[in-house]
Design a protein around this motif. Structure first.
Motif, PDB file in Angstrom:
ATOM      1  N   ASP A  21     -56.393  88.574  63.203  1.00  9.05           N
ATOM      2  CA  ASP A  21     -55.177  87.785  62.974  1.00  9.05           C
ATOM      3  C   ASP A  21     -54.603  87.215  64.258  1.00  9.05           C
ATOM      4  OD1 ASP A  21     -54.348  90.455  63.638  1.00  9.05           O
ATOM      5  OD2 ASP A  21     -52.342  90.026  62.837  1.00  9.05           O
ATOM      6  N   GLU A  22     -54.477  88.036  65.316  1.00  2.84           N
ATOM      7  CA  GLU A  22     -53.910  87.462  66.557  1.00  2.84           C
ATOM      8  C   GLU A  22     -54.918  86.574  67.281  1.00  2.84           C
ATOM      9  OE1 GLU A  22     -55.515  91.402  68.327  1.00  2.84           O
ATOM     10  OE2 GLU A  22     -54.618  90.723  66.437  1.00  2.84           O
ATOM     11  N   VAL A  23     -56.214  86.874  67.116  1.00  5.15           N
ATOM     12  CA  VAL A  23     -57.234  86.011  67.727  1.00  5.15           C
ATOM     13  C   VAL A  23     -57.178  84.622  67.103  1.00  5.15           C
ATOM     14  CG1 VAL A  23     -59.700  85.646  68.065  1.00  5.15           C
ATOM     15  CG2 VAL A  23     -58.746  87.935  68.346  1.00  5.15           C
ATOM     16  N   SER A  94     -50.069  87.940  61.637  1.00  3.71           N
ATOM     17  CA  SER A  94     -49.656  86.979  62.664  1.00  3.71           C
ATOM     18  C   SER A  94     -50.384  85.644  62.478  1.00  3.71           C
ATOM     19  CB  SER A  94     -49.905  87.539  64.067  1.00  3.71           C
ATOM     20  OG  SER A  94     -51.264  87.834  64.276  1.00  3.71           O
ATOM     21  N   ALA A  95     -51.623  85.676  61.953  1.00  4.22           N
ATOM     22  CA  ALA A  95     -52.334  84.423  61.684  1.00  4.22           C
ATOM     23  C   ALA A  95     -51.589  83.620  60.632  1.00  4.22           C
ATOM     24  CB  ALA A  95     -53.764  84.709  61.232  1.00  4.22           C
ATOM     25  N   GLY A  96     -51.165  84.298  59.556  1.00  4.34           N
ATOM     26  CA  GLY A  96     -50.430  83.606  58.509  1.00  4.34           C
ATOM     27  C   GLY A  96     -49.105  83.061  58.989  1.00  4.34           C
ATOM     28  N   LEU A  97     -48.417  83.825  59.844  1.00  6.60           N
ATOM     29  CA  LEU A  97     -47.141  83.341  60.383  1.00  6.60           C
ATOM     30  C   LEU A  97     -47.340  82.087  61.235  1.00  6.60           C
ATOM     31  CD1 LEU A  97     -45.284  86.630  61.387  1.00  6.60           C
ATOM     32  CD2 LEU A  97     -44.559  84.938  59.694  1.00  6.60           C
ATOM     33  N   ARG A 159     -66.569  89.905  61.948  1.00  3.62           N
ATOM     34  CA  ARG A 159     -67.264  89.250  63.067  1.00  3.62           C
ATOM     35  C   ARG A 159     -66.449  89.367  64.354  1.00  3.62           C
ATOM     36  NH1 ARG A 159     -67.423  83.939  59.895  1.00  3.62           N
ATOM     37  NH2 ARG A 159     -67.936  82.944  61.876  1.00  3.62           N
ATOM     38  N   VAL A 160     -65.131  89.243  64.222  1.00 10.99           N
ATOM     39  CA  VAL A 160     -64.257  89.392  65.387  1.00 10.99           C
ATOM     40  C   VAL A 160     -64.249  90.842  65.856  1.00 10.99           C
ATOM     41  CG1 VAL A 160     -61.843  89.382  66.128  1.00 10.99           C
ATOM     42  CG2 VAL A 160     -62.788  87.401  64.914  1.00 10.99           C
ATOM     43  N   SER A 161     -64.159  91.760  64.917  1.00  4.04           N
ATOM     44  CA  SER A 161     -64.084  93.181  65.262  1.00  4.04           C
ATOM     45  C   SER A 161     -65.293  93.641  66.077  1.00  4.04           C
ATOM     46  CB  SER A 161     -63.967  94.010  63.985  1.00  4.04           C
ATOM     47  OG  SER A 161     -63.893  95.382  64.275  1.00  4.04           O
ATOM     48  N   ARG A 162     -66.458  93.099  65.759  1.00  2.00           N
ATOM     49  CA  ARG A 162     -67.673  93.511  66.460  1.00  2.00           C
ATOM     50  C   ARG A 162     -67.691  93.107  67.931  1.00  2.00           C
ATOM     51  NH1 ARG A 162     -70.216  92.272  61.388  1.00  2.00           N
ATOM     52  NH2 ARG A 162     -70.720  90.168  62.082  1.00  2.00           N
ATOM     53  N   LEU A 163     -66.796  92.207  68.310  1.00  2.00           N
ATOM     54  CA  LEU A 163     -66.751  91.771  69.702  1.00  2.00           C
ATOM     55  C   LEU A 163     -65.905  92.682  70.586  1.00  2.00           C
ATOM     56  CD1 LEU A 163     -66.507  87.905  69.263  1.00  2.00           C
ATOM     57  CD2 LEU A 163     -68.431  89.189  70.173  1.00  2.00           C
ATOM     58  N   ASN A 164     -65.189  93.612  69.984  1.00  2.00           N
ATOM     59  CA  ASN A 164     -64.413  94.560  70.788  1.00  2.00           C
ATOM     60  C   ASN A 164     -65.347  95.437  71.622  1.00  2.00           C
ATOM     61  OD1 ASN A 164     -61.345  94.750  70.362  1.00  2.00           O
ATOM     62  ND2 ASN A 164     -62.125  94.347  68.287  1.00  2.00           N
ATOM     63  N   PRO A 165     -64.849  95.968  72.739  1.00  2.00           N
ATOM     64  CA  PRO A 165     -65.682  96.868  73.543  1.00  2.00           C
ATOM     65  C   PRO A 165     -66.187  98.040  72.706  1.00  2.00           C
ATOM     66  CG  PRO A 165     -63.675  96.288  74.719  1.00  2.00           C
ATOM     67  CD  PRO A 165     -63.514  95.759  73.330  1.00  2.00           C
ATOM     68  N   PHE A 179     -62.128  88.634  74.271  1.00  2.00           N
ATOM     69  CA  PHE A 179     -61.088  88.007  73.454  1.00  2.00           C
ATOM     70  C   PHE A 179     -61.334  86.500  73.333  1.00  2.00           C
ATOM     71  CE2 PHE A 179     -56.863  86.255  72.613  1.00  2.00           C
ATOM     72  CZ  PHE A 179     -56.395  87.105  71.624  1.00  2.00           C
ATOM     73  N   LYS A 180     -61.741  85.880  74.417  1.00  2.00           N
ATOM     74  CA  LYS A 180     -62.023  84.439  74.394  1.00  2.00           C
ATOM     75  C   LYS A 180     -63.227  84.130  73.517  1.00  2.00           C
ATOM     76  CE  LYS A 180     -60.047  83.318  78.940  1.00  2.00           C
ATOM     77  NZ  LYS A 180     -60.354  82.903  80.334  1.00  2.00           N
ATOM     78  N   LYS A 181     -64.237  85.010  73.533  1.00  2.00           N
ATOM     79  CA  LYS A 181     -65.389  84.820  72.641  1.00  2.00           C
ATOM     80  C   LYS A 181     -64.949  84.905  71.179  1.00  2.00           C
ATOM     81  CE  LYS A 181     -69.122  86.492  75.665  1.00  2.00           C
ATOM     82  NZ  LYS A 181     -70.171  87.526  75.835  1.00  2.00           N
ATOM     83  N   ALA A 182     -64.060  85.864  70.909  1.00  2.00           N
ATOM     84  CA  ALA A 182     -63.537  86.000  69.548  1.00  2.00           C
ATOM     85  C   ALA A 182     -62.738  84.763  69.150  1.00  2.00           C
ATOM     86  CB  ALA A 182     -62.666  87.252  69.448  1.00  2.00           C
ATOM     87  N   MET A 183     -61.962  84.224  70.089  1.00  2.00           N
ATOM     88  CA  MET A 183     -61.219  82.998  69.814  1.00  2.00           C
ATOM     89  C   MET A 183     -62.161  81.849  69.471  1.00  2.00           C
ATOM     90  SD  MET A 183     -58.104  82.897  72.600  1.00  2.00           S
ATOM     91  CE  MET A 183     -57.778  81.177  72.196  1.00  2.00           C
ATOM     92  N   ALA A 184     -63.279  81.766  70.182  1.00  2.00           N
ATOM     93  CA  ALA A 184     -64.241  80.690  69.933  1.00  2.00           C
ATOM     94  C   ALA A 184     -64.804  80.784  68.514  1.00  2.00           C
ATOM     95  CB  ALA A 184     -65.370  80.745  70.957  1.00  2.00           C
ATOM     96  N   ILE A 185     -65.059  82.012  68.044  1.00  2.00           N
ATOM     97  CA  ILE A 185     -65.575  82.200  66.686  1.00  2.00           C
ATOM     98  C   ILE A 185     -64.542  81.776  65.649  1.00  2.00           C
ATOM     99  CG2 ILE A 185     -66.182  83.967  64.985  1.00  2.00           C
ATOM    100  CD1 ILE A 185     -67.643  85.458  67.157  1.00  2.00           C
ATOM    101  N   THR A 186     -63.288  82.207  65.842  1.00  2.00           N
ATOM    102  CA  THR A 186     -62.248  81.856  64.867  1.00  2.00           C
ATOM    103  C   THR A 186     -61.953  80.367  64.893  1.00  2.00           C
ATOM    104  OG1 THR A 186     -60.471  82.365  66.447  1.00  2.00           O
ATOM    105  CG2 THR A 186     -61.202  84.140  64.981  1.00  2.00           C
ATOM    106  N   LEU A 187     -61.998  79.773  66.080  1.00  2.00           N
ATOM    107  CA  LEU A 187     -61.752  78.338  66.189  1.00  2.00           C
ATOM    108  C   LEU A 187     -62.835  77.546  65.464  1.00  2.00           C
ATOM    109  CD1 LEU A 187     -60.111  75.997  67.342  1.00  2.00           C
ATOM    110  CD2 LEU A 187     -61.496  76.138  69.424  1.00  2.00           C
ATOM    111  N   GLU A 188     -64.086  77.967  65.631  1.00  2.00           N
ATOM    112  CA  GLU A 188     -65.192  77.281  64.952  1.00  2.00           C
ATOM    113  C   GLU A 188     -65.027  77.362  63.437  1.00  2.00           C
ATOM    114  OE1 GLU A 188     -70.092  77.200  64.899  1.00  2.00           O
ATOM    115  OE2 GLU A 188     -69.047  78.958  65.669  1.00  2.00           O
ATOM    116  N   GLU A 189     -64.648  78.537  62.942  1.00  2.00           N
ATOM    117  CA  GLU A 189     -64.461  78.707  61.499  1.00  2.00           C
ATOM    118  C   GLU A 189     -63.307  77.841  61.001  1.00  2.00           C
ATOM    119  OE1 GLU A 189     -65.679  79.924  57.991  1.00  2.00           O
ATOM    120  OE2 GLU A 189     -66.516  80.985  59.726  1.00  2.00           O
ATOM    121  N   PHE A 190     -62.222  77.824  61.738  1.00  2.00           N
ATOM    122  CA  PHE A 190     -61.049  77.035  61.359  1.00  2.00           C
ATOM    123  C   PHE A 190     -61.384  75.553  61.328  1.00  2.00           C
ATOM    124  CE2 PHE A 190     -56.964  74.945  62.522  1.00  2.00           C
ATOM    125  CZ  PHE A 190     -56.196  75.377  61.449  1.00  2.00           C
ATOM    126  N   GLN A 191     -62.035  75.061  62.375  1.00  2.00           N
ATOM    127  CA  GLN A 191     -62.365  73.642  62.449  1.00  2.00           C
ATOM    128  C   GLN A 191     -63.424  73.261  61.420  1.00  2.00           C
ATOM    129  OE1 GLN A 191     -63.240  73.478  66.729  1.00  2.00           O
ATOM    130  NE2 GLN A 191     -61.399  72.243  67.016  1.00  2.00           N
TER     131      GLN A 191
END
Length: 343
Positions: A21-23, A94-97, A159-165, A179-191
């Protein structure tokens, strides 16, 4: 409310294990504020200095650009924030907000289609088919209470969770890079979701709308629509039928079987989008027949098939497909009158 006039140079969220959600929230915000720095901390004194904070801080206050959802008093949903009675009452993450408050501005920036009606539809569709999944999973809301409350279609959270340490990592890990890699995944899905609605969903909707508007030109009964190009049409049809308050008068759709107009299909309209029960199936004596056998029984040349339950049939010509629909309606009406006279 549009926040575009607000200066946002720093975006804060919590440190430690990150969640979808925050990613995703940060990814969306960076589309509006590309130069903003993302700072991950749980230090409240540091958070208080930042322009915008999400998923941490214990406060939901849009005027102060504070978007946490963990506090005990928080019960906001899409309907309550947008003041619109839409969708299931899934508590926002937080994503929904972020989406509820910034989503329209983001879509206006990304969408090549700026028509207000489309943007409002796009806003709803992206929430219903992406953001709501993230909200539901993050808040631990069961998917089912009889009917599904929301749908999981992306597994973005996993998919995001798996990127955590990793818990047993022996190497030093740069959490911000992960975190930036996770952002890239969510951004790709959103776009990707926005691209789908702009380039595939909307063109199909226009085809279906045109077919509904022109149905009386096809036949005076108005009970048959013609799609000029094969496309996914059923979800659009039922939504438009409701918006236009048409009732259930439309019974069949005819359309080319492929882009070459080599053969044509006639499809019966179901009671609802997901129902297998048909308003008027292809005529009962045709069901399961093919080719010459079907043409002989139906009295219509160039028939190809009629499905065993009557939901779809084929003909070599457009006129033949139309006749399969019209003759079914004629015979079904005769049968209905005969049944009534026998009562």
């Amino acid at each position: 409310m549009s926040f575009l006039s607000r200066t946002v140079k720093t975006i804060g969220t919590h440190s430690g294990m990150f969640h979808c959600d925050e990613v995703l929230g940060c990814s969306m915000l960076k589309l509006l504020y590309p130069d903003a720095e993302i700072i991950r901390t749980r230090d409240q004194k540091e958070l208080d200095k930042l322009d915008l904070v999400l998923d941490v801080g214990g406060e939901y206050n849009p005027d102060k650009l504070r978007f946490d959802h963990h506090q005990k008093t928080f019960n906001e949903t899409f309907a309550s924030v947008r003041k619109e009675d839409k969708f299931n009452k899934v508590k926002l993450s937080s994503a929904g907000l972020i989406y509820c408050h910034f989503g329209l501005d983001i879509l206006k920036k990304l969408s090549p289609i700026q028509e207000e009606y489309f943007l409002n539809k796009l806003f709803d569709k992206v929430y219903d088919n992406l953001i709501q999944e993230v909200d539901g999973i993050d808040n631990g809301i069961p998917m089912f209470e009889g009917e599904p409350i929301y749908h999981i279609s992306t597994h973005l959270g996993a998919r995001v969770s798996r990127l955590n340490p990793k818990w047993n990592d022996t190497k030093t890990v740069d959490e911000m890079e992960l975190f930036k890699k996770a952002m890239a995944i969510t951004l790709e899905e959103f776009q990707d979701r926005i691209d789908y609605y702009c380039t595939q969903w909307w063109p199909a909707r226009k085809l279906v709308l045109d077919a509904i508007k022109e149905r009386f030109s096809l036949h005076e009964s108005g009970k048959i629509i013609e799609l000029k190009t094969p496309c996914p049409w059923k979800s659009h049809f039922f939504e438009l039928e409701q918006e236009m308050e048409l009732g259930d008068q439309i019974r069949f759709a005819i359309f080319p079987a492929d882009d070459f107009n080599s053969t044509f299909r006639v499809q019966a309209v179901s009671l609802t989008e997901k129902s297998f029960v048909l308003r008027t199936p292809l005529y009962k004596t045709w069901m399961g027949l093919r080719d010459d056998d079907l043409s002989s029984v139906a009295g219509i040349p160039d028939c190809i098939f009629a499905h065993a339950n009557g939901f779809i049939g084929g003909n070599k010509t457009r006129e033949g497909a139309l006749q399969m629909a019209l003759k079914t309606l004629e015979l079904a009406e005769k049968d209905e009158k005969a049944e009534q006279s026998n009562v």
